[in-house]
Structures are given as structure tokens and as C-alpha cells.
Design a protein around this motif. Sequence first.
Motif, PDB file in Angstrom:
ATOM      1  N   ILE A  47      21.306 -22.723  22.187  1.00  0.00           N
ATOM      2  CA  ILE A  47      22.547 -21.950  22.110  1.00  0.00           C
ATOM      3  C   ILE A  47      23.237 -21.972  23.474  1.00  0.00           C
ATOM      4  CG2 ILE A  47      23.567 -19.673  21.648  1.00  0.00           C
ATOM      5  CD1 ILE A  47      21.010 -19.134  19.900  1.00  0.00           C
ATOM      6  N   LEU A  48      22.470 -21.788  24.528  1.00  0.00           N
ATOM      7  CA  LEU A  48      23.019 -21.856  25.890  1.00  0.00           C
ATOM      8  C   LEU A  48      23.651 -23.214  26.161  1.00  0.00           C
ATOM      9  CD1 LEU A  48      20.322 -19.995  27.988  1.00  0.00           C
ATOM     10  CD2 LEU A  48      22.778 -19.579  28.102  1.00  0.00           C
ATOM     11  N   SER A  49      22.972 -24.276  25.765  1.00  0.00           N
ATOM     12  CA  SER A  49      23.502 -25.625  25.987  1.00  0.00           C
ATOM     13  C   SER A  49      24.781 -25.854  25.198  1.00  0.00           C
ATOM     14  CB  SER A  49      22.469 -26.685  25.583  1.00  0.00           C
ATOM     15  OG  SER A  49      21.378 -26.651  26.453  1.00  0.00           O
ATOM     16  N   ALA A  50      24.799 -25.406  23.963  1.00  0.00           N
ATOM     17  CA  ALA A  50      25.950 -25.656  23.091  1.00  0.00           C
ATOM     18  C   ALA A  50      27.155 -24.778  23.411  1.00  0.00           C
ATOM     19  CB  ALA A  50      25.543 -25.466  21.623  1.00  0.00           C
ATOM     20  N   ARG A  51      26.910 -23.518  23.733  1.00  0.00           N
ATOM     21  CA  ARG A  51      28.010 -22.562  23.915  1.00  0.00           C
ATOM     22  C   ARG A  51      28.305 -22.201  25.358  1.00  0.00           C
ATOM     23  NH1 ARG A  51      29.182 -18.836  19.229  1.00  0.00           N
ATOM     24  NH2 ARG A  51      28.279 -19.862  17.431  1.00  0.00           N
ATOM     25  N   GLY A  52      27.404 -22.554  26.252  1.00  0.00           N
ATOM     26  CA  GLY A  52      27.580 -22.177  27.650  1.00  0.00           C
ATOM     27  C   GLY A  52      27.163 -20.728  27.865  1.00  0.00           C
ATOM     28  N   ILE A  53      27.156 -20.332  29.126  1.00  0.00           N
ATOM     29  CA  ILE A  53      26.696 -18.993  29.495  1.00  0.00           C
ATOM     30  C   ILE A  53      27.531 -17.905  28.836  1.00  0.00           C
ATOM     31  CG2 ILE A  53      26.334 -17.381  31.414  1.00  0.00           C
ATOM     32  CD1 ILE A  53      24.375 -19.757  31.366  1.00  0.00           C
ATOM     33  N   GLU A  54      28.841 -17.986  28.980  1.00  0.00           N
ATOM     34  CA  GLU A  54      29.700 -16.927  28.436  1.00  0.00           C
ATOM     35  C   GLU A  54      29.652 -16.894  26.914  1.00  0.00           C
ATOM     36  OE1 GLU A  54      30.789 -14.491  30.344  1.00  0.00           O
ATOM     37  OE2 GLU A  54      29.970 -15.609  32.039  1.00  0.00           O
ATOM     38  N   GLY A  55      29.536 -18.064  26.293  1.00  0.00           N
ATOM     39  CA  GLY A  55      29.401 -18.112  24.835  1.00  0.00           C
ATOM     40  C   GLY A  55      28.108 -17.470  24.366  1.00  0.00           C
ATOM     41  N   PHE A  56      27.028 -17.743  25.100  1.00  0.00           N
ATOM     42  CA  PHE A  56      25.750 -17.119  24.763  1.00  0.00           C
ATOM     43  C   PHE A  56      25.827 -15.608  24.920  1.00  0.00           C
ATOM     44  CE2 PHE A  56      21.688 -15.265  25.738  1.00  0.00           C
ATOM     45  CZ  PHE A  56      20.881 -15.781  24.738  1.00  0.00           C
ATOM     46  N   ILE A  57      26.393 -15.168  26.035  1.00  0.00           N
ATOM     47  CA  ILE A  57      26.502 -13.725  26.284  1.00  0.00           C
ATOM     48  C   ILE A  57      27.318 -13.053  25.181  1.00  0.00           C
ATOM     49  CG2 ILE A  57      27.500 -12.002  27.856  1.00  0.00           C
ATOM     50  CD1 ILE A  57      26.550 -13.834  30.169  1.00  0.00           C
ATOM     51  N   SER A  58      28.339 -13.720  24.712  1.00  0.00           N
ATOM     52  CA  SER A  58      29.161 -13.195  23.621  1.00  0.00           C
ATOM     53  C   SER A  58      28.344 -13.039  22.335  1.00  0.00           C
ATOM     54  CB  SER A  58      30.358 -14.116  23.404  1.00  0.00           C
ATOM     55  OG  SER A  58      31.136 -13.664  22.332  1.00  0.00           O
ATOM     56  N   VAL A  59      27.556 -14.059  22.014  1.00  0.00           N
ATOM     57  CA  VAL A  59      26.688 -13.991  20.827  1.00  0.00           C
ATOM     58  C   VAL A  59      25.659 -12.884  20.997  1.00  0.00           C
ATOM     59  CG1 VAL A  59      24.898 -15.218  19.529  1.00  0.00           C
ATOM     60  CG2 VAL A  59      27.001 -16.409  20.173  1.00  0.00           C
ATOM     61  N   GLU A  60      25.047 -12.817  22.171  1.00  0.00           N
ATOM     62  CA  GLU A  60      24.033 -11.796  22.441  1.00  0.00           C
ATOM     63  C   GLU A  60      24.624 -10.393  22.301  1.00  0.00           C
ATOM     64  OE1 GLU A  60      20.521 -11.172  25.655  1.00  0.00           O
ATOM     65  OE2 GLU A  60      22.502 -11.585  26.493  1.00  0.00           O
ATOM     66  N   GLU A  61      25.819 -10.205  22.831  1.00  0.00           N
ATOM     67  CA  GLU A  61      26.461  -8.896  22.730  1.00  0.00           C
ATOM     68  C   GLU A  61      26.750  -8.546  21.280  1.00  0.00           C
ATOM     69  OE1 GLU A  61      29.804  -6.146  24.802  1.00  0.00           O
ATOM     70  OE2 GLU A  61      30.250  -8.293  24.733  1.00  0.00           O
ATOM     71  N   ALA A  62      27.269  -9.495  20.513  1.00  0.00           N
ATOM     72  CA  ALA A  62      27.591  -9.238  19.103  1.00  0.00           C
ATOM     73  C   ALA A  62      26.349  -8.860  18.310  1.00  0.00           C
ATOM     74  CB  ALA A  62      28.275 -10.460  18.496  1.00  0.00           C
ATOM     75  N   VAL A  63      25.274  -9.589  18.505  1.00  0.00           N
ATOM     76  CA  VAL A  63      24.032  -9.309  17.772  1.00  0.00           C
ATOM     77  C   VAL A  63      23.485  -7.930  18.142  1.00  0.00           C
ATOM     78  CG1 VAL A  63      21.611 -10.002  17.501  1.00  0.00           C
ATOM     79  CG2 VAL A  63      23.429 -11.726  17.366  1.00  0.00           C
ATOM     80  N   ASN A  64      23.428  -7.633  19.435  1.00  0.00           N
ATOM     81  CA  ASN A  64      22.883  -6.345  19.874  1.00  0.00           C
ATOM     82  C   ASN A  64      23.798  -5.177  19.535  1.00  0.00           C
ATOM     83  OD1 ASN A  64      20.218  -6.499  21.597  1.00  0.00           O
ATOM     84  ND2 ASN A  64      21.364  -8.377  21.980  1.00  0.00           N
ATOM     85  N   ALA A  65      25.076  -5.415  19.418  1.00  0.00           N
ATOM     86  CA  ALA A  65      26.017  -4.358  19.039  1.00  0.00           C
ATOM     87  C   ALA A  65      25.885  -3.989  17.568  1.00  0.00           C
ATOM     88  CB  ALA A  65      27.451  -4.788  19.345  1.00  0.00           C
ATOM     89  N   GLU A  66      25.246  -4.871  16.784  1.00  0.00           N
ATOM     90  CA  GLU A  66      25.084  -4.638  15.348  1.00  0.00           C
ATOM     91  C   GLU A  66      23.683  -4.165  14.954  1.00  0.00           C
ATOM     92  OE1 GLU A  66      26.115  -8.434  13.701  1.00  0.00           O
ATOM     93  OE2 GLU A  66      28.232  -8.239  14.251  1.00  0.00           O
ATOM     94  N   VAL A  67      22.762  -4.123  15.890  1.00  0.00           N
ATOM     95  CA  VAL A  67      21.388  -3.727  15.574  1.00  0.00           C
ATOM     96  C   VAL A  67      21.371  -2.294  15.058  1.00  0.00           C
ATOM     97  CG1 VAL A  67      19.117  -3.186  16.589  1.00  0.00           C
ATOM     98  CG2 VAL A  67      20.308  -5.291  17.229  1.00  0.00           C
ATOM     99  N   THR A  68      20.636  -2.099  13.977  1.00  0.00           N
ATOM    100  CA  THR A  68      20.339  -0.760  13.483  1.00  0.00           C
ATOM    101  C   THR A  68      18.825  -0.666  13.344  1.00  0.00           C
ATOM    102  OG1 THR A  68      20.525  -1.430  11.162  1.00  0.00           O
ATOM    103  CG2 THR A  68      22.515  -0.573  12.216  1.00  0.00           C
ATOM    104  N   ALA A  69      18.292   0.514  13.555  1.00  0.00           N
ATOM    105  CA  ALA A  69      16.841   0.669  13.500  1.00  0.00           C
ATOM    106  C   ALA A  69      16.479   2.135  13.332  1.00  0.00           C
ATOM    107  CB  ALA A  69      16.211   0.131  14.786  1.00  0.00           C
ATOM    108  N   ASP A  70      15.289   2.354  12.794  1.00  0.00           N
ATOM    109  CA  ASP A  70      14.734   3.692  12.670  1.00  0.00           C
ATOM    110  C   ASP A  70      13.250   3.612  12.990  1.00  0.00           C
ATOM    111  OD1 ASP A  70      14.595   6.461  12.033  1.00  0.00           O
ATOM    112  OD2 ASP A  70      13.858   5.937  10.024  1.00  0.00           O
ATOM    113  N   ARG A  71      12.835   4.342  14.025  1.00  0.00           N
ATOM    114  CA  ARG A  71      11.445   4.341  14.461  1.00  0.00           C
ATOM    115  C   ARG A  71      10.952   2.930  14.768  1.00  0.00           C
ATOM    116  NH1 ARG A  71       7.982   8.510  13.871  1.00  0.00           N
ATOM    117  NH2 ARG A  71       6.362   7.160  13.052  1.00  0.00           N
ATOM    118  N   CYS A  72      11.685   2.282  15.671  1.00  0.00           N
ATOM    119  CA  CYS A  72      11.345   0.921  16.091  1.00  0.00           C
ATOM    120  C   CYS A  72      11.297   0.816  17.606  1.00  0.00           C
ATOM    121  CB  CYS A  72      12.394  -0.079  15.586  1.00  0.00           C
ATOM    122  SG  CYS A  72      12.332  -0.384  13.816  1.00  0.00           S
TER     123      CYS A  72
END
Length: 172
Positions: A47-72
Motif C-alpha cells: 500500500i505504501l509503495s502504491a499510494r505513497g506516504i500521504e496516500g497510506f496515511i489517508s487510508v490509515e486515517e479512514a480505517v481508524n476513523a471507522e473502527v467500532t468496538a465493545d470490550r476490545c
Amino acid sequence: MENIILIGMPASGKSTAGVLLAKKLGYGFIDTDLLIQKREGSLLCDILSARGIEGFISVEEAVNAEVTADRCVIATGGSVVYGAKAMQNLKSLGKVIYLKVGLSSLENRLRNEDIFARGVVMRKRGETLAELLDERAPLYEKYADLTIDCDKLNLVQTVNAIISAVKNCQYR
């Protein structure tokens, strides 16, 4: 106890300690790096190779902004702190714990690893581990509800320190 979110440098023990911590608490375990890989259908380094640093950070932010959890226990990637939306979501889910490890310990832990193959986000070409730690440490401290100094702790001691701190501490 609510969710426990682990942040820190690569090789600080977030995933390894996170699994053991989840088992000891009877919690679920989420590794957000694996969520990123699943969403993108690629390894972190690809992913880093394909999207570059900023692209990866964008994907990482989107995924972590959507995480939901209970007792994890949620183990994040080391660069999650670059994403304000991600950190806002994670902080809303539970207690954010910074697993702090000094430079010499990080160098020892990463000595025989190719950190680029591991998918470590280095924002500047030729950046050293010391520079990366200097850049990220203030962000980890900014977002952490609690810091555990793991430099002289083994895995079991780290897990026990987290459990003790979560049970006994008042959070800001």
C-alpha cells in the motif's frame, strides 16, 4: 472497563501485548493494520509503495476513523497519530495507552528487521529511527490518556502494567 487502545512506535509491543492483554481481560482483539490490509487487499508495504506516504496515511486515517468496538483491545499502527479524525474516534472508544519505548530498545527490537517491508511510515527519505521517534513522541503523548514505559519490561510485565494502570488510574 471499556476499550483499550494501544499506540506507540513500531516494535513497541502493541500487537504482541495486545493479544495477551485481550486474553487476560476476556476482551476481543483488533489490529488496525490488519483492517487496513483487508480493506485494501494488500500488505502494508505494498500500500505504501502504491499510494505513497500521504496516500497510506489517508487510508490509515479512514480505517481508524471507522473502527467500532465493545470490550476490545485495539492495537494501532505506529503512524495512526498522524490522523486527527482517527485519533478522535479512537479516543471516543476508550482509553488510549502509549507504550513508550526508548531509542536503544527500538533499535534492538528492529535490528534484524527490514522496517520498510514491515510497512513503517517514514515521512522523509532517509529518515532515521531517532528522527521518527522525535517526530512521533509528542503526538503519542498528546493523544495518550496514560503512558506505560515499557523499556525495562518484558511482555508479561507490560500487560500487567497496563491492567494495573487501567484499573487504578484516574484519566484526564
